[in-house]
Scaffold this motif. Structure first.
Motif, PDB file in Angstrom:
ATOM      1  N   GLU A  28      43.207  51.967  43.238  1.00  0.00           N
ATOM      2  CA  GLU A  28      44.405  51.396  42.145  1.00  0.00           C
ATOM      3  C   GLU A  28      45.701  50.950  43.031  1.00  0.00           C
ATOM      4  O   GLU A  28      46.262  49.938  42.760  1.00  0.00           O
ATOM      5  CB  GLU A  28      44.814  52.721  41.402  1.00  0.00           C
ATOM      6  N   ILE A  29      45.887  51.613  43.994  1.00  0.00           N
ATOM      7  CA  ILE A  29      46.949  50.975  45.162  1.00  0.00           C
ATOM      8  C   ILE A  29      46.559  49.948  45.636  1.00  0.00           C
ATOM      9  O   ILE A  29      47.573  48.830  45.731  1.00  0.00           O
ATOM     10  CB  ILE A  29      47.197  52.290  46.033  1.00  0.00           C
ATOM     11  N   LYS A  30      45.415  49.544  46.226  1.00  0.00           N
ATOM     12  CA  LYS A  30      44.948  48.335  46.743  1.00  0.00           C
ATOM     13  C   LYS A  30      44.769  47.202  45.595  1.00  0.00           C
ATOM     14  O   LYS A  30      45.349  46.146  45.944  1.00  0.00           O
ATOM     15  CB  LYS A  30      43.550  48.551  47.146  1.00  0.00           C
ATOM     16  N   ASP A  31      44.551  47.411  44.556  1.00  0.00           N
ATOM     17  CA  ASP A  31      44.695  46.428  43.476  1.00  0.00           C
ATOM     18  C   ASP A  31      46.016  46.055  43.156  1.00  0.00           C
ATOM     19  O   ASP A  31      46.157  44.702  42.954  1.00  0.00           O
ATOM     20  CB  ASP A  31      43.912  46.971  42.200  1.00  0.00           C
ATOM     21  N   THR A  32      47.013  46.911  43.184  1.00  0.00           N
ATOM     22  CA  THR A  32      48.250  46.694  42.854  1.00  0.00           C
ATOM     23  C   THR A  32      48.836  45.862  44.140  1.00  0.00           C
ATOM     24  O   THR A  32      49.530  44.889  43.960  1.00  0.00           O
ATOM     25  CB  THR A  32      49.236  48.055  42.775  1.00  0.00           C
ATOM     26  N   GLN A  33      48.535  46.368  45.282  1.00  0.00           N
ATOM     27  CA  GLN A  33      48.836  45.608  46.491  1.00  0.00           C
ATOM     28  C   GLN A  33      48.190  44.055  46.249  1.00  0.00           C
ATOM     29  O   GLN A  33      49.260  43.157  46.572  1.00  0.00           O
ATOM     30  CB  GLN A  33      48.468  46.380  47.647  1.00  0.00           C
ATOM     31  N   LYS A  34      47.163  44.020  46.070  1.00  0.00           N
ATOM     32  CA  LYS A  34      46.513  42.638  45.734  1.00  0.00           C
ATOM     33  C   LYS A  34      47.122  41.813  44.754  1.00  0.00           C
ATOM     34  O   LYS A  34      47.645  40.472  45.114  1.00  0.00           O
ATOM     35  CB  LYS A  34      45.076  42.861  45.478  1.00  0.00           C
ATOM     36  N   LYS A  35      47.644  42.438  43.630  1.00  0.00           N
ATOM     37  CA  LYS A  35      48.326  41.437  42.636  1.00  0.00           C
ATOM     38  C   LYS A  35      49.899  41.271  43.303  1.00  0.00           C
ATOM     39  O   LYS A  35      50.214  39.970  43.087  1.00  0.00           O
ATOM     40  CB  LYS A  35      48.524  42.501  41.495  1.00  0.00           C
ATOM     41  N   ILE A  36      50.268  42.048  43.752  1.00  0.00           N
ATOM     42  CA  ILE A  36      51.513  42.021  44.468  1.00  0.00           C
ATOM     43  C   ILE A  36      51.559  40.652  45.485  1.00  0.00           C
ATOM     44  O   ILE A  36      52.523  39.964  45.518  1.00  0.00           O
ATOM     45  CB  ILE A  36      52.476  43.138  45.210  1.00  0.00           C
ATOM     46  N   LEU A  37      50.745  40.734  46.354  1.00  0.00           N
ATOM     47  CA  LEU A  37      50.469  39.774  47.398  1.00  0.00           C
ATOM     48  C   LEU A  37      50.225  38.411  46.736  1.00  0.00           C
ATOM     49  O   LEU A  37      50.726  37.345  47.197  1.00  0.00           O
ATOM     50  CB  LEU A  37      49.428  40.066  48.466  1.00  0.00           C
ATOM     51  N   GLU A  38      49.242  38.230  45.619  1.00  0.00           N
ATOM     52  CA  GLU A  38      49.017  36.995  45.193  1.00  0.00           C
ATOM     53  C   GLU A  38      50.231  36.510  44.430  1.00  0.00           C
ATOM     54  O   GLU A  38      50.578  35.088  44.258  1.00  0.00           O
ATOM     55  CB  GLU A  38      47.927  37.412  43.860  1.00  0.00           C
TER      56      GLU A  38
END
Length: 98
Positions: A28-38
């Motif tokens: 979940e943290i990795k998915d959120t991080q990916k969304k933030i970076l996008e």
């Protein structure tokens, strides 16, 4: 000095034992991080487009220059006037009573 180091190591390991990270939490943290970076990447793209457009604008665009010698004709209509009607200078006051 060794006692402090031992105390720090024990506290860190006890935190790891008390609150182990679950795989679902990490994903979940990795998915959120990916969304933030996008989102940051898309904002960078928009910013670069704005900078490009600003650089392409002609340099003459901007505020108009003020001519201190220009005489502005203001229609007074039936506004109350104090002093002669043909005075060389007229001061106009606008106020809002709200």
């Amino acid at each position: 000095m060794r006692k402090r180091l031992l105390l720090v190591v024990l506290s860190i390991t006890s935190l790891g034992v008390l609150a182990p990270a679950r795989a679902s939490d990490l994903s979940e943290i990795k998915d959120t991080q990916k969304k933030i970076l996008e989102r940051l990447d898309s904002q960078d793209k928009v910013l670069k487009e704005i900078q490009t457009k600003l650089q392409q604008m002609p340099a003459t665009v901007g505020r108009p220059q003020i001519d201190p010698n220009k005489v502005y004709q203001i229609a007074l209509g039936n506004s109350p006037i104090r002093g002669p009607k043909n005075a060389p200078v007229t001061l106009v006051e606008f106020s809002d009573f709200q």
